[in-house]
Enzyme design. Structure first.
Site, PDB file in Angstrom:
ATOM      1  N   HIS A  98      21.116   0.014 -35.825  1.00  0.00           N
ATOM      2  CA  HIS A  98      21.277  -1.009 -36.861  1.00  0.00           C
ATOM      3  C   HIS A  98      22.627  -1.672 -36.647  1.00  0.00           C
ATOM      4  O   HIS A  98      23.662  -0.991 -36.575  1.00  0.00           O
ATOM      5  CB  HIS A  98      21.291  -0.374 -38.256  1.00  0.00           C
TER       6      HIS A  98
ATOM      7  N   ASN B 257      20.284   6.027 -37.581  1.00  0.00           N
ATOM      8  CA  ASN B 257      19.732   7.054 -38.466  1.00  0.00           C
ATOM      9  C   ASN B 257      18.913   8.010 -37.610  1.00  0.00           C
ATOM     10  O   ASN B 257      18.043   7.573 -36.848  1.00  0.00           O
ATOM     11  CB  ASN B 257      18.853   6.412 -39.539  1.00  0.00           C
TER      12      ASN B 257
ATOM     13  N   HIS C 293      16.688   3.069 -32.587  1.00  0.00           N
ATOM     14  CA  HIS C 293      17.164   1.715 -32.890  1.00  0.00           C
ATOM     15  C   HIS C 293      18.566   1.804 -33.459  1.00  0.00           C
ATOM     16  O   HIS C 293      18.870   2.658 -34.286  1.00  0.00           O
ATOM     17  CB  HIS C 293      16.236   0.993 -33.871  1.00  0.00           C
TER      18      HIS C 293
ATOM     19  N   GLN D 293      15.683   8.341 -41.171  1.00  0.00           N
ATOM     20  CA  GLN D 293      15.006   7.669 -40.059  1.00  0.00           C
ATOM     21  C   GLN D 293      13.537   7.540 -40.410  1.00  0.00           C
ATOM     22  O   GLN D 293      12.896   8.527 -40.786  1.00  0.00           O
ATOM     23  CB  GLN D 293      15.170   8.463 -38.753  1.00  0.00           C
TER      24      GLN D 293
ATOM     25  N   ASP E  39      16.025  -7.263 -38.895  1.00  0.00           N
ATOM     26  CA  ASP E  39      15.308  -6.277 -39.706  1.00  0.00           C
ATOM     27  C   ASP E  39      14.446  -7.005 -40.743  1.00  0.00           C
ATOM     28  O   ASP E  39      14.864  -8.002 -41.336  1.00  0.00           O
ATOM     29  CB  ASP E  39      16.311  -5.338 -40.392  1.00  0.00           C
TER      30      ASP E  39
HETATM   31  P1  5GP Z   1      15.287   3.564 -40.027  1.00  0.00           P
HETATM   32  O1  5GP Z   1      15.053   3.868 -41.490  1.00  0.00           O
HETATM   33  O2  5GP Z   1      14.255   4.253 -39.161  1.00  0.00           O
HETATM   34  O3  5GP Z   1      16.685   3.812 -39.559  1.00  0.00           O
HETATM   35  O4  5GP Z   1      15.102   2.006 -39.865  1.00  0.00           O
HETATM   36  C1  5GP Z   1      13.878   1.365 -39.622  1.00  0.00           C
HETATM   37  C2  5GP Z   1      14.100  -0.100 -39.932  1.00  0.00           C
HETATM   38  O5  5GP Z   1      13.042  -0.833 -39.363  1.00  0.00           O
HETATM   39  C3  5GP Z   1      14.133  -0.413 -41.428  1.00  0.00           C
HETATM   40  O6  5GP Z   1      15.377  -1.016 -41.747  1.00  0.00           O
HETATM   41  C4  5GP Z   1      12.955  -1.346 -41.615  1.00  0.00           C
HETATM   42  O7  5GP Z   1      13.227  -2.367 -42.553  1.00  0.00           O
HETATM   43  C5  5GP Z   1      12.725  -1.892 -40.224  1.00  0.00           C
HETATM   44  N1  5GP Z   1      11.351  -2.242 -39.903  1.00  0.00           N
HETATM   45  C6  5GP Z   1      10.253  -1.457 -40.093  1.00  0.00           C
HETATM   46  N2  5GP Z   1       9.162  -2.079 -39.631  1.00  0.00           N
HETATM   47  C7  5GP Z   1       9.577  -3.279 -39.124  1.00  0.00           C
HETATM   48  C8  5GP Z   1       8.897  -4.366 -38.503  1.00  0.00           C
HETATM   49  O8  5GP Z   1       7.686  -4.370 -38.295  1.00  0.00           O
HETATM   50  N3  5GP Z   1       9.665  -5.442 -38.132  1.00  0.00           N
HETATM   51  C9  5GP Z   1      11.014  -5.471 -38.323  1.00  0.00           C
HETATM   52  N4  5GP Z   1      11.667  -6.579 -37.909  1.00  0.00           N
HETATM   53  N5  5GP Z   1      11.686  -4.457 -38.914  1.00  0.00           N
HETATM   54  C10 5GP Z   1      10.977  -3.382 -39.302  1.00  0.00           C
END
Ligand code: 5GP
Ligand code: ZN
Length: 116
Positions: free
Chosen positions: A104, A89, A102, A96, A33
């Protein structure tokens, strides 16, 4: 395989955006992440685009299982013998922000419950 050209994780799968990849299979990809919330914070995704876990489980149930296989292997590689947390999420209330499903994988520190 389905892809959305506007989706940041589809673009990582396509190699258009760099990522720190820690695990790969024919159907999955896992990378660190960008904003880690624990010493180990890896995102495990299907190569195909599905907006959330339920859509993946309906569209590609075998790939859904592959996410868990990948998580087990990554946890072993990262030395997470004391445990780890797997989180999907799903939707606005769950925070999300990327609508390519995805998992985590968080570990390497003691965690609280309930989550915030
Ligand atoms: P969500 O909030 O949708 O459950 O998690 C999305 C995750 O993707 C977040 O933890 C954020 O830091 C990560 N993320 C967003 N854009 C990128 C990216 O371009 N590269 C990587 N490696 N992580 C990302
Ligand atoms: Zn996508």
């Amino acid at each position: 395989m389905t892809a959305d050209p506007e989706c940041i994780f589809c673009r990582i799968v396509a190699g258009e955006i760099p990522a720190d990849v820690v695990h790969e299979s024919a159907t999955t990809l896992a990378f660190r992440d960008l904003m880690p919330q624990a010493p180990t914070h890896v995102l495990v995704i299907p190569r195909s685009h599905y907006p959330n876990a339920a859509a993946l489980a309906t569209g590609e149930p075998a790939t859904a299982a592959h996410l868990f296989d990948a998580a087990r292997e990554i946890a072993a590689d990262e030395g997470l013998e004391n445990g780890y947390r797997l989180v999907f999420n799903t939707g606005a209330d769950a925070h999300q922000t990327v609508f390519h499903v995805h998992m985590h994988l968080l570990g390497g520190r003691s965690m609280d419950w309930p989550p915030g």
